[in-house]
Design a protein around this motif. Structure first.
Motif, PDB file in Angstrom:
ATOM      1  N   THR A 184     -57.315  51.053 -71.030  1.00 26.29           N
ATOM      2  CA  THR A 184     -55.909  50.648 -69.763  1.00 26.29           C
ATOM      3  C   THR A 184     -54.878  51.924 -70.148  1.00 26.29           C
ATOM      4  O   THR A 184     -53.431  51.636 -70.383  1.00 26.29           O
ATOM      5  N   ASP A 185     -55.400  52.567 -71.208  1.00 19.88           N
ATOM      6  CA  ASP A 185     -54.632  53.815 -71.224  1.00 19.88           C
ATOM      7  C   ASP A 185     -54.421  54.826 -69.964  1.00 19.88           C
ATOM      8  O   ASP A 185     -54.478  54.989 -69.489  1.00 19.88           O
ATOM      9  N   ALA A 186     -52.829  54.761 -70.712  1.00 21.89           N
ATOM     10  CA  ALA A 186     -51.598  55.926 -69.469  1.00 21.89           C
ATOM     11  C   ALA A 186     -52.763  57.097 -69.034  1.00 21.89           C
ATOM     12  O   ALA A 186     -53.134  57.625 -67.537  1.00 21.89           O
ATOM     13  N   PHE A 187     -53.371  57.556 -70.410  1.00 24.23           N
ATOM     14  CA  PHE A 187     -53.431  58.849 -69.762  1.00 24.23           C
ATOM     15  C   PHE A 187     -54.616  59.091 -69.885  1.00 24.23           C
ATOM     16  O   PHE A 187     -55.100  59.806 -68.656  1.00 24.23           O
ATOM     17  N   CYS A 188     -55.461  58.509 -69.698  1.00 28.08           N
ATOM     18  CA  CYS A 188     -57.281  57.648 -69.698  1.00 28.08           C
ATOM     19  C   CYS A 188     -57.434  57.894 -67.913  1.00 28.08           C
ATOM     20  O   CYS A 188     -57.842  58.824 -66.770  1.00 28.08           O
ATOM     21  N   TRP A 189     -56.317  56.793 -67.535  1.00 29.29           N
ATOM     22  CA  TRP A 189     -56.474  56.508 -66.238  1.00 29.29           C
ATOM     23  C   TRP A 189     -55.775  57.657 -65.176  1.00 29.29           C
ATOM     24  O   TRP A 189     -56.456  57.643 -63.675  1.00 29.29           O
ATOM     25  N   PHE A 190     -54.235  58.428 -65.732  1.00 29.83           N
ATOM     26  CA  PHE A 190     -54.624  59.269 -64.416  1.00 29.83           C
ATOM     27  C   PHE A 190     -55.409  60.327 -64.362  1.00 29.83           C
ATOM     28  O   PHE A 190     -55.787  61.823 -63.960  1.00 29.83           O
ATOM     29  N   ARG A 191     -56.247  60.988 -66.383  1.00 33.85           N
ATOM     30  CA  ARG A 191     -56.936  62.238 -65.757  1.00 33.85           C
ATOM     31  C   ARG A 191     -58.200  61.584 -65.071  1.00 33.85           C
ATOM     32  O   ARG A 191     -58.396  62.386 -64.618  1.00 33.85           O
ATOM     33  N   HIS A 192     -58.093  60.234 -65.221  1.00 32.90           N
ATOM     34  CA  HIS A 192     -59.379  59.611 -64.362  1.00 32.90           C
ATOM     35  C   HIS A 192     -59.359  60.041 -62.421  1.00 32.90           C
ATOM     36  O   HIS A 192     -59.952  61.012 -61.384  1.00 32.90           O
ATOM     37  N   LEU A 193     -58.083  59.700 -62.290  1.00 35.45           N
ATOM     38  CA  LEU A 193     -57.412  59.264 -61.277  1.00 35.45           C
ATOM     39  C   LEU A 193     -57.041  60.972 -60.472  1.00 35.45           C
ATOM     40  O   LEU A 193     -57.629  61.294 -59.256  1.00 35.45           O
ATOM     41  N   TRP A 194     -56.779  61.639 -61.563  1.00 28.67           N
ATOM     42  CA  TRP A 194     -56.522  63.645 -60.888  1.00 28.67           C
ATOM     43  C   TRP A 194     -57.761  63.666 -60.609  1.00 28.67           C
ATOM     44  O   TRP A 194     -58.183  64.213 -59.269  1.00 28.67           O
TER      45      TRP A 194
END
Length: 218
Positions: A184-194
């Motif tokens: 649920t970490d925002a950093f991990c979420w965005f990295r996966h999205l990118w």
């Protein structure tokens, strides 16, 4: 003020509608990861350091190879109209009614459906009385079919990994109840999205230069 179209997938469209997405990032084309951009200047587009570059008035200029790059999204005050997966115009009429003429009068977003809303794949009869079913791609969306308009409030250039947790969340971080499997970490979420939408040479690890566009819905 200028208007430009911008494509977002269904997940990002929902985030904009919910107010969770107020930023977007795009790789600065023509700028390799070893370029150095020196802060903000108001008039000069020349770097004091040999081989460097600077940003001015939405223009990047790299000294030595005379490349000038304009932000493809525009500048503060310009508007972006969202292109998304859609179908339309869809008009209901009965067999005892003649087919409508001058269908352009129905060309407005109120007569369209959008995949981001989670609705069923639309079924319709085309102008040749053939049964059809399916969506139209976002790349084919005309201006009249767009239901979302954004106003640019800020433009800047930075390395992808320079974003803060607040920036990651402003990219459309989902509500916790929508996060399934994974962190649920925002950093991990965005990295996966990118990484799921970027080219291998522009992935998160490569830390490319990116345009950062902040916007509000109008």
């Amino acid at each position: 003020m200028k208007e430009r179209g911008i494509i977002f997938n269904a997940e990002m469209v929902r985030a904009i509608i919910d107010g969770r997405k107020t930023q977007t990032r795009s790789v600065v084309k023509g700028a390799t990861s070893n370029h150095i951009f020196h802060g903000w200047v108001t008039s000069s587009i020349h770097s004091k350091d040999e081989g460097g570059a600077c940003w001015s008035n939405n223009t990047l200029s790299m000294r030595g190879n005379s490349i000038r790059l304009h932000c493809p999204f525009g500048e503060i005050g310009d508007r972006l109209w969202v292109r998304e997966t859609w179908q339309g115009p869809l008009i209901n009429y009965t067999d005892d009614e003649p087919p409508f003429k001058g269908h352009h009068i129905f060309e407005k977003s109120d007569n369209c459906v959008y995949k981001a809303d989670g609705v069923a794949t639309p079924e319709f009869i085309d102008s040749d009385d053939n049964f059809r079913q399916g969506w139209r791609p976002s790349s084919n969306m005309p201006r009249w079919a767009s239901r979302i308009t954004l106003e640019i409030t800020d433009v800047r250039v930075e390395r992808l990994q320079e974003a803060s947790d607040d920036d990651f969340k402003a990219e459309g971080y989902p509500l916790e109840r929508e996060l399934t499997g994974g962190s649920t970490d925002a950093f991990c979420w965005f990295r996966h999205l990118w990484d799921s939408v970027s080219k291998p040479d522009c992935n998160f690890e490569s830390n490319p230069w990116v345009w950062v566009i902040e916007f509000k819905r109008v």
